[in-house]
Design a protein around this motif. Structure first.
Motif, mmCIF file in Angstrom:
data_model
loop_
_atom_site.group_PDB
_atom_site.id
_atom_site.type_symbol
_atom_site.label_atom_id
_atom_site.label_comp_id
_atom_site.label_asym_id
_atom_site.label_seq_id
_atom_site.Cartn_x
_atom_site.Cartn_y
_atom_site.Cartn_z
ATOM 1 N N UNK A 196 0.798 -1.689 -0.193
ATOM 2 C CA UNK A 196 -0.243 0.179 -0.372
ATOM 3 C C UNK A 196 0.732 1.350 0.255
ATOM 4 N N UNK A 197 2.178 1.473 0.040
ATOM 5 C CA UNK A 197 2.722 2.059 -0.228
ATOM 6 C C UNK A 197 4.511 1.795 -0.572
ATOM 7 N N UNK A 198 4.743 2.341 -1.316
ATOM 8 C CA UNK A 198 7.160 2.002 -0.972
ATOM 9 C C UNK A 198 7.697 2.613 -0.966
ATOM 10 N N UNK A 199 8.602 3.024 -0.623
ATOM 11 C CA UNK A 199 9.883 3.486 -0.272
ATOM 12 C C UNK A 199 11.558 4.211 -0.011
ATOM 13 N N UNK A 200 11.859 5.400 0.111
ATOM 14 C CA UNK A 200 12.259 6.488 -0.308
ATOM 15 C C UNK A 200 14.125 5.723 0.193
ATOM 16 N N UNK A 201 15.365 6.209 -0.222
ATOM 17 C CA UNK A 201 15.854 6.617 0.058
ATOM 18 C C UNK A 201 16.138 7.411 0.671
ATOM 19 N N UNK A 202 16.774 7.817 1.908
ATOM 20 C CA UNK A 202 17.336 8.801 2.799
ATOM 21 C C UNK A 202 17.867 9.685 2.076
ATOM 22 N N UNK A 203 17.076 10.730 1.982
ATOM 23 C CA UNK A 203 18.311 12.028 1.108
ATOM 24 C C UNK A 203 19.501 11.957 1.443
ATOM 25 N N UNK A 204 20.542 12.121 2.458
ATOM 26 C CA UNK A 204 21.423 12.320 3.087
ATOM 27 C C UNK A 204 22.514 10.738 2.142
ATOM 28 N N UNK A 205 21.329 9.956 2.395
ATOM 29 C CA UNK A 205 21.836 8.749 1.741
ATOM 30 C C UNK A 205 22.786 9.022 0.410
ATOM 31 N N UNK A 206 21.582 9.134 -0.416
ATOM 32 C CA UNK A 206 21.438 9.592 -2.005
ATOM 33 C C UNK A 206 23.175 11.018 -2.167
ATOM 34 N N UNK A 207 22.303 11.807 -1.674
ATOM 35 C CA UNK A 207 23.705 12.995 -1.373
ATOM 36 C C UNK A 207 24.907 12.538 -1.172
ATOM 37 N N UNK A 208 25.882 11.733 -0.387
ATOM 38 C CA UNK A 208 26.265 12.041 0.397
ATOM 39 C C UNK A 208 27.176 11.134 -0.863
ATOM 40 N N UNK A 209 27.138 9.610 -0.990
ATOM 41 C CA UNK A 209 26.855 8.559 -1.400
ATOM 42 C C UNK A 209 26.949 8.205 -2.768
ATOM 43 N N UNK A 210 25.779 8.960 -3.392
ATOM 44 C CA UNK A 210 25.960 9.116 -5.332
ATOM 45 C C UNK A 210 25.665 10.791 -5.977
ATOM 46 N N UNK A 211 25.670 11.476 -5.351
ATOM 47 C CA UNK A 211 25.669 13.341 -5.582
ATOM 48 C C UNK A 211 24.638 14.018 -6.416
ATOM 49 N N UNK A 212 23.577 12.987 -5.815
ATOM 50 C CA UNK A 212 22.809 13.442 -6.136
ATOM 51 C C UNK A 212 21.734 15.180 -5.919
ATOM 52 N N UNK A 213 21.528 15.793 -6.377
ATOM 53 C CA UNK A 213 20.770 16.774 -6.501
ATOM 54 C C UNK A 213 19.559 17.166 -6.153
ATOM 55 N N UNK A 214 19.691 16.184 -4.347
ATOM 56 C CA UNK A 214 18.498 16.739 -3.910
ATOM 57 C C UNK A 214 18.443 17.203 -2.044
#
Length: 548
Positions: A355-373
């Motif tokens: 009934x829902x999915x899940x997102x990765x934490x912002x810090x994880x995506x920013x620091x590990x993969x340099x995403x602009x979020x």
């Protein structure tokens, strides 16, 4: 002459093949299951199956995916991804713009207060001396597939649901169910509402006497397998993982210590033991409520959790999340095995979804993969907007209420104002919110009320907006961005992909890669159960399941 023969042959062939198809279709329809067992998992990403596959046991997720019909491209189209709206959409076959559950909570202008979507003080808790059962499905404005099954069998079908969260349990059960049960964090018991149950069953009293929550909260949560074998996830001591209370992020987890800090059993809901309790309660219920004992199809839904409210504190890549699913795999395997043994595989239709999915934490995506979020600071945005409105239109409380993704203006103040109309202020505030870096798009309510079949980034907003429940403007955040507060933690996701698998009852093993929506579950199940598709249903039948 030859032409006449050809015509006769064509007519004969058409009638013959049509009769064969009709017979085949009829044969398939005559094989209605004795029991439908819905397995719903909160916050489940479809890719968990691929990532954890090698560690799963043969009888759980592997059995479902190897022997079932796997719909690999399914979306849950919601403005606010939450388990209340998600469950309502799954079981009604319509979106929040029709069923009315726009979020777990929304602002009630008449009461001048935020309300919880299932709260109803007209009904009382059954099973405990708390208010956790003061609830009903009255705010759900559409019938569920379980309601339709009840109506079309003159009440003979037995319908039950079991979950950790009452919103999920109630919306899976619907209005006409025999009972919906959920976990009460204050008493540590499984409870219901007087809306469903007038006299609490003795078997539930006996179950509660076993004190699952108290017993298992005193047991430390340790990993199912040696930690060194969890290659598919991050290290347990990953520095960016917040953990319980922003402090405890490594195994073993002393749940009893966490419970002392919350003064209730909320931390217990985040553990594998809570899912084990749901599995055991479901099996006990099927034994004691005479499920599947006649020729009328019964419907049982079990709703499990992925770490519940702590989902975002650890994230999809955490060791805790993987361990939760390895335990859950065992519990689902035990549920399937027991049900098949009791009724026979061909007599049970299982479906697995979320009934829902899940997102990765912002810090994880920013620091590990340099995403602009980043985080969209909701409180700062509202403070700036308030200052702008006061400077432009005068010092007044223009904003009555706000939540993560919508804002409510004070209509009374605006009506008395000589400076601005309601729609003008909606435009101004929407345009202001649109200027923030993390905002994808903001839409004023009056434009949404005009109606649209918009696709793309506007589709979730249009399909969710419900007049008098939604705000004066709704906005989406850019991919990966999440709402942030100074002192408040939210369990937020922008991910809309969910699993959907049908298994048992002569379902053919296959992968269905066509694009489908969560709303397709109801018409598809309706066809399988030989009941009419609801008139207002927005989903479509998954034809591949019925033509193979």
């Amino acid at each position: 002459m030859k032409a006449g023969v050809v015509v006769i042959f064509v007519l004969f062939f058409s009638v013959f093949t049509g009769a064969v198809w009709a017979q085949k279709h009829s044969d398939q329809n005559n094989k209605s299951p004795k029991v439908v067992v819905g397995i719903v998992v909160e916050n489940m990403r479809p890719d968990y199956i691929q990532r954890f596959w090698d560690k799963f046991q043969p009888g759980g997720f592997k059995k479902i995916y190897n022997e079932g019909a796997v719909c690999s491209n399914v979306k849950l189209t919601l403005h606010s991804q939450n388990y209340a709206s998600g469950t309502a959409t799954l079981f009604t076959g319509v979106h929040p713009a029709i069923h009315g559950i726009v979020d777990k909570n929304w602002y009630d202008r008449l009461r001048k207060n935020e309300i919880e979507c299932t709260g109803d003080d007209y009904y009382m808790t059954v099973g405990a001396d708390t208010e956790a059962g003061n609830a009903s499905p009255k705010n759900l404005l559409s019938s569920t597939i379980t309601d339709n099954l009840k109506i079309l069998t003159q009440g003979k079908a037995k319908v039950f649901s079991v979950g950790l969260n009452r919103e999920s349990a109630i919306f899976a059960a619907g209005h006409a169910a025999d009972a919906a049960y959920w976990f009460d964090v204050n008493s540590g018991r499984m409870i219901s509402s007087s809306f469903y149950v007038s006299t609490f069953p003795d078997w539930v009293r006996l179950f509660n006497s076993e004190n699952y929550a108290d017993k298992y909260s005193h047991r430390t949560w340790t990993t199912l397998l040696p930690e060194t074998s969890y290659e598919e996830c991050l290290r347990d001591d990953y520095i960016l993982e917040r953990g319980y209370f922003n402090e405890y992020n490594t195994f073993p987890h002393a749940i009893n210590k966490y419970i002392k800090r919350t003064n209730d059993f909320r931390p217990y809901k985040t553990t594998p033991s809570a899912n084990m309790m749901i599995k055991d309660f479901t099996l006990r219920m099927m034994e004691n409520e005479n499920i599947g004992d006649d020729d009328v199809t019964d419907f049982v839904t079990a709703i499990f959790s992925s770490m519940d409210y702590e989902n975002g504190s650890f994230g999809p890549a955490s060791l805790e999340m993987m361990d939760s699913y390895l335990y859950l795999d065992q519990y689902i395997g035990e549920l399937i095995s027991s049900v098949e043994k009791k009724y026979g595989k061909e007599n049970v239709l299982f479906f697995l979804t979320a009934n829902t999915s899940a997102s990765y934490p912002v810090e994880y995506l920013k620091d590990e993969f340099n995403l602009s979020i980043d985080y969209f600071n909701v409180e700062s945005a509202i403070a700036l907007l308030t200052s702008y409105l006061n400077i432009t239109y005068g010092e007044k409380e223009w904003i009555e209420h706000y939540s993560d993704l919508q804002l409510y203006l004070d209509h009374t103040i605006i009506e008395k104002s000589d400076n601005v109309t309601l729609n003008e202020l909606r435009d101004v505030t929407s345009n202001f919110i649109n200027q923030f870096e993390g905002v994808q798009v903001s839409m004023p309510a009056y434009q949404l009320e005009q109606g649209s079949s918009a696709n793309g980034m506007l589709e979730p907003i249009y399909k969710t907006y419900f007049k008098n429940r939604s705000g004066d403007l709704l906005f989406n955040l850019k991919e990966g961005w999440q709402p942030g507060y100074k002192f408040k933690r939210v369990n937020y996701t922008d991910q809309s992909r969910i699993p959907l698998v049908f298994f048992g009852n002569n379902i053919k093993a296959q992968t269905i890669s066509g694009r489908h929506n969560a709303a397709d579950l109801v018409p598809t199940l309706s066809e399988m159960l030989q009941i009419p598709v609801p008139d207002k249903c927005q989903g479509k039948i998954i034809e591949e399941l019925l033509t193979n």
